[in-house]
Write an enzyme that holds these catalytic residues in place. Structure first.
Site, PDB file in Angstrom:
ATOM      1  N   PHE A   2      48.397  44.227  33.859  1.00 20.28           N
ATOM      2  CA  PHE A   2      48.369  43.876  35.278  1.00 20.28           C
ATOM      3  C   PHE A   2      49.738  43.318  35.684  1.00 20.28           C
ATOM      4  CE2 PHE A   2      44.194  43.573  33.443  1.00 20.28           C
ATOM      5  CZ  PHE A   2      43.361  44.183  34.362  1.00 20.28           C
ATOM      6  N   SER A  41      38.902  48.379  34.175  1.00 23.69           N
ATOM      7  CA  SER A  41      39.257  46.971  34.029  1.00 23.69           C
ATOM      8  C   SER A  41      39.713  46.402  35.365  1.00 23.69           C
ATOM      9  CB  SER A  41      40.379  46.803  32.998  1.00 23.69           C
ATOM     10  OG  SER A  41      39.950  47.175  31.718  1.00 23.69           O
ATOM     11  N   CYS A  48      40.647  39.685  32.359  1.00 21.26           N
ATOM     12  CA  CYS A  48      40.422  41.133  32.331  1.00 21.26           C
ATOM     13  C   CYS A  48      38.965  41.397  31.984  1.00 21.26           C
ATOM     14  CB  CYS A  48      41.343  41.777  31.300  1.00 21.26           C
ATOM     15  SG  CYS A  48      41.126  43.563  31.165  1.00 21.26           S
ATOM     16  N   THR A  50      35.397  44.172  32.423  1.00 24.39           N
ATOM     17  CA  THR A  50      35.024  45.580  32.517  1.00 24.39           C
ATOM     18  C   THR A  50      33.912  45.775  33.539  1.00 24.39           C
ATOM     19  OG1 THR A  50      35.603  45.932  30.202  1.00 24.39           O
ATOM     20  CG2 THR A  50      34.159  47.567  31.217  1.00 24.39           C
ATOM     21  N   ALA A  68      31.493  37.457  28.050  1.00 26.05           N
ATOM     22  CA  ALA A  68      31.009  36.943  26.771  1.00 26.05           C
ATOM     23  C   ALA A  68      31.227  35.428  26.721  1.00 26.05           C
ATOM     24  CB  ALA A  68      31.743  37.628  25.621  1.00 26.05           C
ATOM     25  N   HIS A 105      44.501  37.965  29.722  1.00 28.97           N
ATOM     26  CA  HIS A 105      43.825  37.314  28.605  1.00 28.97           C
ATOM     27  C   HIS A 105      44.075  35.817  28.773  1.00 28.97           C
ATOM     28  CE1 HIS A 105      44.405  41.257  26.105  1.00 28.97           C
ATOM     29  NE2 HIS A 105      43.503  41.370  27.074  1.00 28.97           N
ATOM     30  N   THR A 156      56.007  31.387  39.908  1.00 34.36           N
ATOM     31  CA  THR A 156      57.212  30.842  39.285  1.00 34.36           C
ATOM     32  C   THR A 156      57.039  29.338  39.076  1.00 34.36           C
ATOM     33  OG1 THR A 156      58.583  32.509  40.374  1.00 34.36           O
ATOM     34  CG2 THR A 156      59.700  30.554  39.525  1.00 34.36           C
TER      35      THR A 156
END
Length: 211
Positions: A2, A41, A48, A50, A68, A105, A156
């Protein structure tokens, strides 16, 4: 992969939790579902996830994702119906690249500790949790003017305080309108992903030095 450039704000319309995880339904999302397929995704507040089901028209366009327990443990997702979430589809190979490399992630969460108006801009300061053996400090990968991903948005760093485990960013007026971060109040949590390039550099240097 991404870019951290948020495309749309969706709304949590349903949360179903059981012992194995959580299903989120995110509505008012038709704008990013035009080319959607099951299995795609989508970065949801920087995580991220699904797509398991979707409908382009009902509830302003909705999709479902599965979280999860590991994702629930690392993020602030799965909590409040009605929350607005930052959404970004996976980067297309032919598309312009305008943010930075974001894996979506999530490393950890941080807490908003300060909000200060600066003209039309907004300065936000966050505090990281105390490091543990399982989750070492992420401050090693933060430098002023470096990249950071907060709730999926590429931003930033304007300041880093290692001693207080704090870091700061500034949101210009345009960004405040486009992402949910500007609405976060003191005490609320955000999802954090540090720059992955810094992680690779650190690991390579440590391996080369044999430490």
């Amino acid at each position: 992969m991404f870019t951290g450039l948020i495309e749309h704000l969706g709304t949590v319309s349903s949360i179903v939790v059981d012992s194995t995880g959580c299903t989120l339904t995110i509505s008012n999302s038709a704008e990013i579902l035009g080319d959607c397929h099951v299995g795609d995704s989508i970065a949801v507040n920087g995580a991220c996830l699904t797509v398991t089901e979707f409908d382009k028209e009902e509830l302003g366009g909705w999709f479902k994702v599965w979280l999860a327990n590991e994702t629930l443990d690392r993020t602030d997702l799965g909590s409040v119906v009605g929350d607005q979430l930052n959404l970004e589809r996976a980067m297309a190979a032919h598309a312009r690249f305008g943010g930075h490399f974001v894996q979506a992630h999530v490393d950890t969460t941080a807490t908003v500790v300060e909000r200060v108006a600066d003209g039309d801009s907004l300065r936000l300061t966050f505090e990281l949790p105390a490091p543990t053996e399982a989750r070492p400090s992420l401050l090693l990968y933060m430098i002023p003017k470096g990249y950071i991903t907060i709730d999926g948005a590429s931003l930033t760093l304007t300041g880093v305080d290692d001693g207080q485990r704090r870091f700061s960013v500034m949101l210009i007026q345009h960004t405040q309108k486009k992402i949910s971060l500007s609405r976060k109040e003191i005490g609320e949590k955000v999802n954090i992903e540090v720059d992955m390039v810094g992680k690779y550099v650190h690991k390579s240097v440590v391996a080369a030095l044999g430490t």
